[in-house]
Scaffold this motif. Structure first.
Motif, PDB file in Angstrom:
ATOM      1  N   CYS A  18       0.781  -1.290   0.383  1.00 18.70           N
ATOM      2  CA  CYS A  18      -0.146  -0.202  -0.043  1.00 18.70           C
ATOM      3  C   CYS A  18       0.773   0.617  -0.220  1.00 18.70           C
ATOM      4  CB  CYS A  18      -0.969  -0.468   1.210  1.00 18.70           C
ATOM      5  SG  CYS A  18       0.106   0.301   2.471  1.00 18.70           S
ATOM      6  N   SER A  19       2.007   0.716   0.905  1.00 16.21           N
ATOM      7  CA  SER A  19       2.801   2.222   0.638  1.00 16.21           C
ATOM      8  C   SER A  19       4.806   1.591   0.046  1.00 16.21           C
ATOM      9  CB  SER A  19       2.809   2.886   2.673  1.00 16.21           C
ATOM     10  OG  SER A  19       2.815   2.096   3.029  1.00 16.21           O
ATOM     11  N   LYS A  20       5.602   2.959   0.348  1.00 16.48           N
ATOM     12  CA  LYS A  20       6.819   2.638  -0.019  1.00 16.48           C
ATOM     13  C   LYS A  20       7.338   1.786   1.875  1.00 16.48           C
ATOM     14  CE  LYS A  20      11.514   4.664  -0.574  1.00 16.48           C
ATOM     15  NZ  LYS A  20      11.750   3.300  -0.564  1.00 16.48           N
ATOM     16  N   ARG A  21       6.795   2.398   2.641  1.00 13.03           N
ATOM     17  CA  ARG A  21       7.168   2.405   4.214  1.00 13.03           C
ATOM     18  C   ARG A  21       6.761   0.303   4.135  1.00 13.03           C
ATOM     19  NH1 ARG A  21       4.102   0.410   8.623  1.00 13.03           N
ATOM     20  NH2 ARG A  21       4.770   0.548  10.711  1.00 13.03           N
ATOM     21  N   CYS A  22       5.735  -0.257   3.684  1.00 17.95           N
ATOM     22  CA  CYS A  22       5.092  -1.324   4.162  1.00 17.95           C
ATOM     23  C   CYS A  22       5.925  -2.115   3.164  1.00 17.95           C
ATOM     24  CB  CYS A  22       4.053  -1.692   2.955  1.00 17.95           C
ATOM     25  SG  CYS A  22       2.863  -1.427   4.607  1.00 17.95           S
ATOM     26  N   ALA A  23       6.550  -2.019   1.522  1.00 14.97           N
ATOM     27  CA  ALA A  23       7.383  -2.217   0.904  1.00 14.97           C
ATOM     28  C   ALA A  23       8.881  -2.401   2.209  1.00 14.97           C
ATOM     29  CB  ALA A  23       7.256  -1.325  -0.626  1.00 14.97           C
ATOM     30  N   ASP A  24       9.058  -0.869   2.113  1.00 15.65           N
ATOM     31  CA  ASP A  24      10.513  -1.378   2.855  1.00 15.65           C
ATOM     32  C   ASP A  24      10.557  -2.410   4.070  1.00 15.65           C
ATOM     33  OD1 ASP A  24      11.159   0.337   1.207  1.00 15.65           O
ATOM     34  OD2 ASP A  24      11.020   2.380   2.230  1.00 15.65           O
ATOM     35  N   LEU A  25       9.389  -2.332   5.295  1.00 12.07           N
ATOM     36  CA  LEU A  25       9.113  -2.667   6.152  1.00 12.07           C
ATOM     37  C   LEU A  25       9.299  -4.645   5.435  1.00 12.07           C
ATOM     38  CD1 LEU A  25       6.552  -2.277   8.100  1.00 12.07           C
ATOM     39  CD2 LEU A  25       8.637  -1.808   9.278  1.00 12.07           C
ATOM     40  N   ASP A  26       9.238  -4.724   4.160  1.00  9.70           N
ATOM     41  CA  ASP A  26       8.276  -6.371   3.724  1.00  9.70           C
ATOM     42  C   ASP A  26      10.826  -6.287   3.286  1.00  9.70           C
ATOM     43  OD1 ASP A  26       7.573  -8.704   2.256  1.00  9.70           O
ATOM     44  OD2 ASP A  26       8.829  -7.750   0.729  1.00  9.70           O
ATOM     45  N   LEU A  27      11.087  -5.573   2.775  1.00 16.34           N
ATOM     46  CA  LEU A  27      13.104  -5.543   2.382  1.00 16.34           C
ATOM     47  C   LEU A  27      13.313  -6.138   3.285  1.00 16.34           C
ATOM     48  CD1 LEU A  27      15.185  -5.771   0.090  1.00 16.34           C
ATOM     49  CD2 LEU A  27      14.989  -3.233   0.819  1.00 16.34           C
ATOM     50  N   ALA A  28      13.202  -5.789   4.966  1.00 15.07           N
ATOM     51  CA  ALA A  28      14.099  -5.395   6.202  1.00 15.07           C
ATOM     52  C   ALA A  28      13.585  -6.660   6.178  1.00 15.07           C
ATOM     53  CB  ALA A  28      13.707  -4.167   6.740  1.00 15.07           C
ATOM     54  N   ARG A  29      12.525  -7.240   6.122  1.00 16.99           N
ATOM     55  CA  ARG A  29      12.130  -8.729   6.679  1.00 16.99           C
ATOM     56  C   ARG A  29      13.075  -9.754   6.205  1.00 16.99           C
ATOM     57  NH1 ARG A  29       6.146  -8.460   7.625  1.00 16.99           N
ATOM     58  NH2 ARG A  29       5.734  -7.311   9.361  1.00 16.99           N
ATOM     59  N   TRP A  30      13.334  -9.470   4.810  1.00 22.18           N
ATOM     60  CA  TRP A  30      13.866 -10.122   3.624  1.00 22.18           C
ATOM     61  C   TRP A  30      15.515 -10.295   3.748  1.00 22.18           C
ATOM     62  CZ3 TRP A  30      12.825 -14.082   1.017  1.00 22.18           C
ATOM     63  CH2 TRP A  30      11.212 -14.036   0.453  1.00 22.18           C
ATOM     64  N   LEU A  31      15.531  -8.974   4.518  1.00 25.59           N
ATOM     65  CA  LEU A  31      17.394  -8.728   4.643  1.00 25.59           C
ATOM     66  C   LEU A  31      17.985  -9.460   6.065  1.00 25.59           C
ATOM     67  CD1 LEU A  31      17.928  -5.964   3.191  1.00 25.59           C
ATOM     68  CD2 LEU A  31      18.486  -7.963   2.019  1.00 25.59           C
ATOM     69  N   GLY A  32      16.748  -8.935   6.938  1.00 25.08           N
ATOM     70  CA  GLY A  32      17.077  -9.739   8.081  1.00 25.08           C
ATOM     71  C   GLY A  32      16.940 -10.893   8.551  1.00 25.08           C
ATOM     72  N   GLY A  33      16.772 -11.939   7.171  1.00 26.74           N
ATOM     73  CA  GLY A  33      16.522 -13.222   7.617  1.00 26.74           C
ATOM     74  C   GLY A  33      14.563 -13.504   8.394  1.00 26.74           C
ATOM     75  N   GLY A  34      13.767 -12.582   8.320  1.00 28.75           N
ATOM     76  CA  GLY A  34      12.580 -12.844   8.825  1.00 28.75           C
ATOM     77  C   GLY A  34      11.952 -13.735   8.050  1.00 28.75           C
ATOM     78  N   TYR A  35      12.375 -14.611   7.091  1.00 28.34           N
ATOM     79  CA  TYR A  35      11.134 -14.553   6.490  1.00 28.34           C
ATOM     80  C   TYR A  35      11.711 -16.012   5.829  1.00 28.34           C
ATOM     81  CZ  TYR A  35       8.623 -10.951   5.021  1.00 28.34           C
ATOM     82  OH  TYR A  35       7.172 -10.095   4.895  1.00 28.34           O
ATOM     83  N   ALA A  36      13.585 -16.792   6.572  1.00 21.05           N
ATOM     84  CA  ALA A  36      14.102 -18.067   6.817  1.00 21.05           C
ATOM     85  C   ALA A  36      13.185 -18.879   7.248  1.00 21.05           C
ATOM     86  CB  ALA A  36      14.979 -17.377   7.194  1.00 21.05           C
ATOM     87  N   ILE A  37      13.519 -20.135   6.556  1.00 18.62           N
ATOM     88  CA  ILE A  37      12.958 -21.184   7.391  1.00 18.62           C
ATOM     89  C   ILE A  37      13.807 -22.483   7.861  1.00 18.62           C
ATOM     90  CG2 ILE A  37      11.978 -23.809   6.680  1.00 18.62           C
ATOM     91  CD1 ILE A  37      10.697 -22.156   3.844  1.00 18.62           C
ATOM     92  N   PRO A  38      13.878 -22.367   8.936  1.00 14.35           N
ATOM     93  CA  PRO A  38      14.685 -22.785  10.169  1.00 14.35           C
ATOM     94  C   PRO A  38      14.436 -24.186   9.916  1.00 14.35           C
ATOM     95  CG  PRO A  38      12.413 -22.293  11.334  1.00 14.35           C
ATOM     96  CD  PRO A  38      12.779 -22.034   9.642  1.00 14.35           C
ATOM     97  N   SER A  39      16.086 -24.890   9.852  1.00 13.17           N
ATOM     98  CA  SER A  39      16.646 -26.050   9.380  1.00 13.17           C
ATOM     99  C   SER A  39      16.700 -26.540  11.047  1.00 13.17           C
ATOM    100  CB  SER A  39      17.125 -26.318   8.726  1.00 13.17           C
ATOM    101  OG  SER A  39      17.614 -28.126   8.323  1.00 13.17           O
ATOM    102  N   THR A  40      16.651 -28.057  11.390  1.00 11.26           N
ATOM    103  CA  THR A  40      17.197 -28.925  12.247  1.00 11.26           C
ATOM    104  C   THR A  40      18.092 -30.185  11.751  1.00 11.26           C
ATOM    105  OG1 THR A  40      15.040 -30.002  12.541  1.00 11.26           O
ATOM    106  CG2 THR A  40      14.941 -28.649  13.741  1.00 11.26           C
TER     107      THR A  40
END
Length: 60
Positions: A18-40
């Motif tokens: 909806c906005s650049k702010r939400c796009a930037d939040l999503d990018l930060a999650r990607w770069l910070g590993g927030g969308y990584a799938i943990p492995s055991t």
């Protein structure tokens, strides 16, 4: 269609957000590993440790 971050209606200029702010939040999650799938799997852990140690040992 709604923004995947805040659920507001999507703006064409920032689609699928909806906005650049939400796009930037999503990018930060990607770069910070927030969308990584943990492995055991122990092999995955060992490979990640070895790759990190090899990268750290490289001269900069």
């Amino acid at each position: 269609m709604n923004c995947p971050i805040c659920k507001k209606p999507v703006e064409a200029a920032h689609r699928p957000f909806c906005s650049k702010r939400c796009a930037d939040l999503d990018l930060a999650r990607w770069l910070g590993g927030g969308y990584a799938i943990p492995s055991t799997d122990p092999e995955d852990v060992e490979a990640a440790i070895e790759a990190a140690e090899a990268e750290r040992a490289k001269p900069h």
